[in-house]
Scaffold this motif. Structure first.
Motif, mmCIF file in Angstrom:
data_model
loop_
_atom_site.group_PDB
_atom_site.id
_atom_site.type_symbol
_atom_site.label_atom_id
_atom_site.label_comp_id
_atom_site.label_asym_id
_atom_site.label_seq_id
_atom_site.Cartn_x
_atom_site.Cartn_y
_atom_site.Cartn_z
ATOM 1 N N TYR A 5 66.397 0.790 0.755
ATOM 2 C CA TYR A 5 66.407 -0.628 0.387
ATOM 3 C C TYR A 5 67.825 -1.146 0.402
ATOM 4 O O TYR A 5 68.667 -0.715 -0.364
ATOM 5 C CB TYR A 5 65.776 -0.848 -0.995
ATOM 6 C CG TYR A 5 64.312 -0.561 -0.912
ATOM 7 C CD1 TYR A 5 63.453 -1.477 -0.354
ATOM 8 C CD2 TYR A 5 63.822 0.676 -1.277
ATOM 9 C CE1 TYR A 5 62.123 -1.204 -0.201
ATOM 10 C CE2 TYR A 5 62.488 0.974 -1.130
ATOM 11 C CZ TYR A 5 61.645 0.023 -0.591
ATOM 12 O OH TYR A 5 60.326 0.320 -0.432
ATOM 13 N N LYS A 7 69.730 -3.749 -0.640
ATOM 14 C CA LYS A 7 69.526 -4.867 -1.567
ATOM 15 C C LYS A 7 70.411 -6.060 -1.260
ATOM 16 O O LYS A 7 70.052 -7.171 -1.583
ATOM 17 C CB LYS A 7 69.754 -4.391 -3.000
ATOM 18 C CG LYS A 7 68.772 -3.290 -3.373
ATOM 19 C CD LYS A 7 68.403 -3.294 -4.809
ATOM 20 C CE LYS A 7 67.400 -2.150 -5.046
ATOM 21 N NZ LYS A 7 66.843 -2.140 -6.370
ATOM 22 N N ASN A 10 68.760 -8.837 0.454
ATOM 23 C CA ASN A 10 67.548 -9.411 -0.140
ATOM 24 C C ASN A 10 67.890 -10.360 -1.278
ATOM 25 O O ASN A 10 68.664 -10.022 -2.160
ATOM 26 C CB ASN A 10 66.675 -8.286 -0.730
ATOM 27 C CG ASN A 10 66.112 -7.391 0.344
ATOM 28 O OD1 ASN A 10 65.968 -7.812 1.476
ATOM 29 N ND2 ASN A 10 65.804 -6.163 -0.020
ATOM 30 N N SER A 12 66.686 -11.426 -4.598
ATOM 31 C CA SER A 12 65.742 -10.769 -5.501
ATOM 32 C C SER A 12 64.760 -11.755 -6.104
ATOM 33 O O SER A 12 65.120 -12.849 -6.512
ATOM 34 C CB SER A 12 66.483 -10.079 -6.625
ATOM 35 O OG SER A 12 65.529 -9.533 -7.514
ATOM 36 N N GLU A 100 55.584 0.765 4.897
ATOM 37 C CA GLU A 100 56.239 0.290 3.670
ATOM 38 C C GLU A 100 56.014 1.272 2.512
ATOM 39 O O GLU A 100 56.907 1.494 1.698
ATOM 40 C CB GLU A 100 55.716 -1.105 3.288
ATOM 41 C CG GLU A 100 56.128 -2.222 4.256
ATOM 42 C CD GLU A 100 57.599 -2.648 4.111
ATOM 43 O OE1 GLU A 100 58.343 -2.049 3.302
ATOM 44 O OE2 GLU A 100 57.994 -3.596 4.826
ATOM 45 N N LEU A 104 58.712 3.544 0.287
ATOM 46 C CA LEU A 104 58.773 3.682 -1.171
ATOM 47 C C LEU A 104 58.856 5.160 -1.561
ATOM 48 O O LEU A 104 59.629 5.541 -2.439
ATOM 49 C CB LEU A 104 57.557 3.021 -1.831
ATOM 50 C CG LEU A 104 57.484 1.494 -1.748
ATOM 51 C CD1 LEU A 104 56.112 0.989 -2.191
ATOM 52 C CD2 LEU A 104 58.574 0.849 -2.599
ATOM 53 N N PHE A 105 58.067 5.997 -0.895
ATOM 54 C CA PHE A 105 58.118 7.434 -1.200
ATOM 55 C C PHE A 105 59.472 8.030 -0.824
ATOM 56 O O PHE A 105 59.999 8.883 -1.539
ATOM 57 C CB PHE A 105 56.968 8.185 -0.513
ATOM 58 C CG PHE A 105 55.704 8.210 -1.332
ATOM 59 C CD1 PHE A 105 55.520 9.156 -2.321
ATOM 60 C CD2 PHE A 105 54.713 7.269 -1.122
ATOM 61 C CE1 PHE A 105 54.368 9.171 -3.098
ATOM 62 C CE2 PHE A 105 53.558 7.270 -1.896
ATOM 63 C CZ PHE A 105 53.380 8.227 -2.886
ATOM 64 N N ASP A 107 62.263 6.382 -0.897
ATOM 65 C CA ASP A 107 63.174 5.905 -1.944
ATOM 66 C C ASP A 107 63.032 6.746 -3.215
ATOM 67 O O ASP A 107 63.987 6.943 -3.953
ATOM 68 C CB ASP A 107 62.882 4.425 -2.235
ATOM 69 C CG ASP A 107 63.983 3.764 -3.060
ATOM 70 O OD1 ASP A 107 65.177 4.047 -2.813
ATOM 71 O OD2 ASP A 107 63.662 2.958 -3.954
ATOM 72 N N SER A 108 61.825 7.255 -3.440
ATOM 73 C CA SER A 108 61.575 8.084 -4.631
ATOM 74 C C SER A 108 62.127 9.501 -4.475
ATOM 75 O O SER A 108 62.090 10.283 -5.419
ATOM 76 C CB SER A 108 60.074 8.144 -4.933
ATOM 77 O OG SER A 108 59.436 9.135 -4.147
ATOM 78 N N TYR B 69 59.233 7.099 -10.684
ATOM 79 C CA TYR B 69 59.598 6.067 -9.720
ATOM 80 C C TYR B 69 59.176 4.722 -10.277
ATOM 81 O O TYR B 69 58.110 4.600 -10.890
ATOM 82 C CB TYR B 69 58.940 6.312 -8.353
ATOM 83 C CG TYR B 69 59.508 5.398 -7.282
ATOM 84 C CD1 TYR B 69 60.850 5.445 -6.957
ATOM 85 C CD2 TYR B 69 58.709 4.463 -6.628
ATOM 86 C CE1 TYR B 69 61.394 4.592 -6.002
ATOM 87 C CE2 TYR B 69 59.240 3.610 -5.666
ATOM 88 C CZ TYR B 69 60.586 3.682 -5.364
ATOM 89 O OH TYR B 69 61.118 2.832 -4.422
ATOM 90 N N HIS B 78 59.611 -7.621 -1.316
ATOM 91 C CA HIS B 78 60.291 -7.800 -0.026
ATOM 92 C C HIS B 78 59.787 -6.846 1.041
ATOM 93 O O HIS B 78 60.217 -6.912 2.182
ATOM 94 C CB HIS B 78 61.795 -7.588 -0.194
ATOM 95 C CG HIS B 78 62.407 -8.588 -1.107
ATOM 96 N ND1 HIS B 78 62.557 -9.905 -0.741
ATOM 97 C CD2 HIS B 78 62.868 -8.490 -2.377
ATOM 98 C CE1 HIS B 78 63.109 -10.564 -1.747
ATOM 99 N NE2 HIS B 78 63.300 -9.735 -2.755
ATOM 100 N N PHE B 105 51.265 7.317 -5.942
ATOM 101 C CA PHE B 105 52.354 8.031 -6.614
ATOM 102 C C PHE B 105 51.805 8.973 -7.688
ATOM 103 O O PHE B 105 52.313 10.084 -7.860
ATOM 104 C CB PHE B 105 53.378 7.053 -7.208
ATOM 105 C CG PHE B 105 54.441 6.660 -6.216
ATOM 106 C CD1 PHE B 105 55.559 7.461 -6.017
ATOM 107 C CD2 PHE B 105 54.318 5.503 -5.468
ATOM 108 C CE1 PHE B 105 56.534 7.117 -5.090
ATOM 109 C CE2 PHE B 105 55.294 5.144 -4.537
ATOM 110 C CZ PHE B 105 56.406 5.960 -4.342
#
Lengths: 214, 214
Positions: A5, A7, A10, A12, A100, A104-105, A107-108, B69, B78, B105
């Motif tokens: 991400y 940031k 973006n 927010s 997407e 997220l995974f 990022d985790s 997470y 986003h 998750f």
């Protein structure tokens, strides 16, 4: 490795962005897991062995104490994407959302495997572009259609040949093979176990299974 | 604890379901992470402190070596939900998708925190029903609107009062407070640190931070 991400690009929408400071970073999560997070994006024909090999890879990663998760038809099509059908537009949206969620995974801090036919180069490229360059590995499960059709685990090829299923990838809908996949796997020449070993070896060689720089 | 995916009720759309056996289970993933996976669903007004407290909880979990997470506006609005606007229908779909991702998750063995206003009881209830009973904890960030409006970190209340933002929760759109949240946090009476400690203490007491039965 950076968070996927970015940031700063973006604006927010979080409702209390000023008040909060994100204290746990992507680097923290990778450090806790002692691995580099990445998407292993499996692509291949129906019956090529994507889910089978992906499951075998997950099993090997587990035995190495590595943290992974597999996104496939079982947990995505009946949940997140249950509102989507099989029109061109819905197929594109299906892959977009999976990309997407994979992000997220990543990022985790996880190693995430995805097992979907994903027949179009453009859709796979879009997912690749969501991520940092080293966070996406295309895994081409390269099985000749004759072998897939012989396996035909759910009788789908038979139905497609009989005209009972339309727009079936490889029969009356195109499969666009990867041009230069990071990992190339031939399930007609190697056992499931061997294919999984090849993929885990690639992850090791590329430095994803430890924390030093990839 | 069982996987949140009750496969026996689902007709699989996976293209090679017969050939593959899922070898890594939800129990394997929880075992590797030495914790019980759960959704901490934060709900509260804009400015109530959801993201702030959720971040502080994540930080504490990290220091305990636990895997978590946080899903919030920054990484969801986003990305996965960038196609959604703010109509009633899109708000419902927004929460539905977040719930489905939280479920993925949980299946991966994580403790997942979500920080969204999620003003309607019915939407939160729908997410609860996606999961096994002990895999969803509602965390009510209970901050009086006067305090939220005084904080007003992004000037949103000011804009809402001036009529520049319509359908703003707490002003001209309803916030339905949880009736019996599992965890009740008052940010106007305790510091962020204390609020986070209260939540982690609840996780410990309820047995989520170790592997013995919850």
């Amino acid at each position: 490795m950076n968070s996927p991400y970015n940031k700063k690009d973006n604006e927010s929408l979080s409702d209390d962005i000023v008040w909060h400071n994100a204290t746990v970073t992507h680097a923290d999560r990778e450090s806790l897991k002692q691995q580099k997070s990445v998407v292993l994006w499996f692509t291949g024909l129906s019956g090529s062995g994507k889910s089978t090999v992906a499951n075998a890879v997950e099993s090997k990663l587990l035995s190495l104490g590595k943290f992974s998760y597999l996104l496939d038809g079982d947990n995505v099509r009946h949940g997140l994407n249950k509102d989507l059908g099989f029109s061109d537009q819905d197929r594109i949206e299906n892959i977009r959302r999976i990309g997407e969620v994979a992000k997220l995974f990543v990022d985790s801090g996880s190693i995430v495997l995805t097992a979907f036919i994903s027949p179009f180069i453009s859709d796979r490229q879009q997912v690749r572009e969501l991520l940092q360059p080293q966070q996406f590995l295309e895994v081409f499960i390269d099985t000749p259609i004759e072998v897939c059709e012989q396996r035909d685990p759910k009788g789908l090829y038979k139905k497609a040949r009989a005209g009972e299923i339309k727009h079936f990838t490889g029969i009356d809908s195109e499969y666009q093979a990867p041009v230069s996949p990071e990992i190339h796997v031939k399930t007609a020449e190697f056992s499931v176990e061997q294919c999984a070993e090849q993929i885990v070896a690639q992850l090791e060689q590329r430095g994803y299974l430890k924390l030093s720089a990839v």
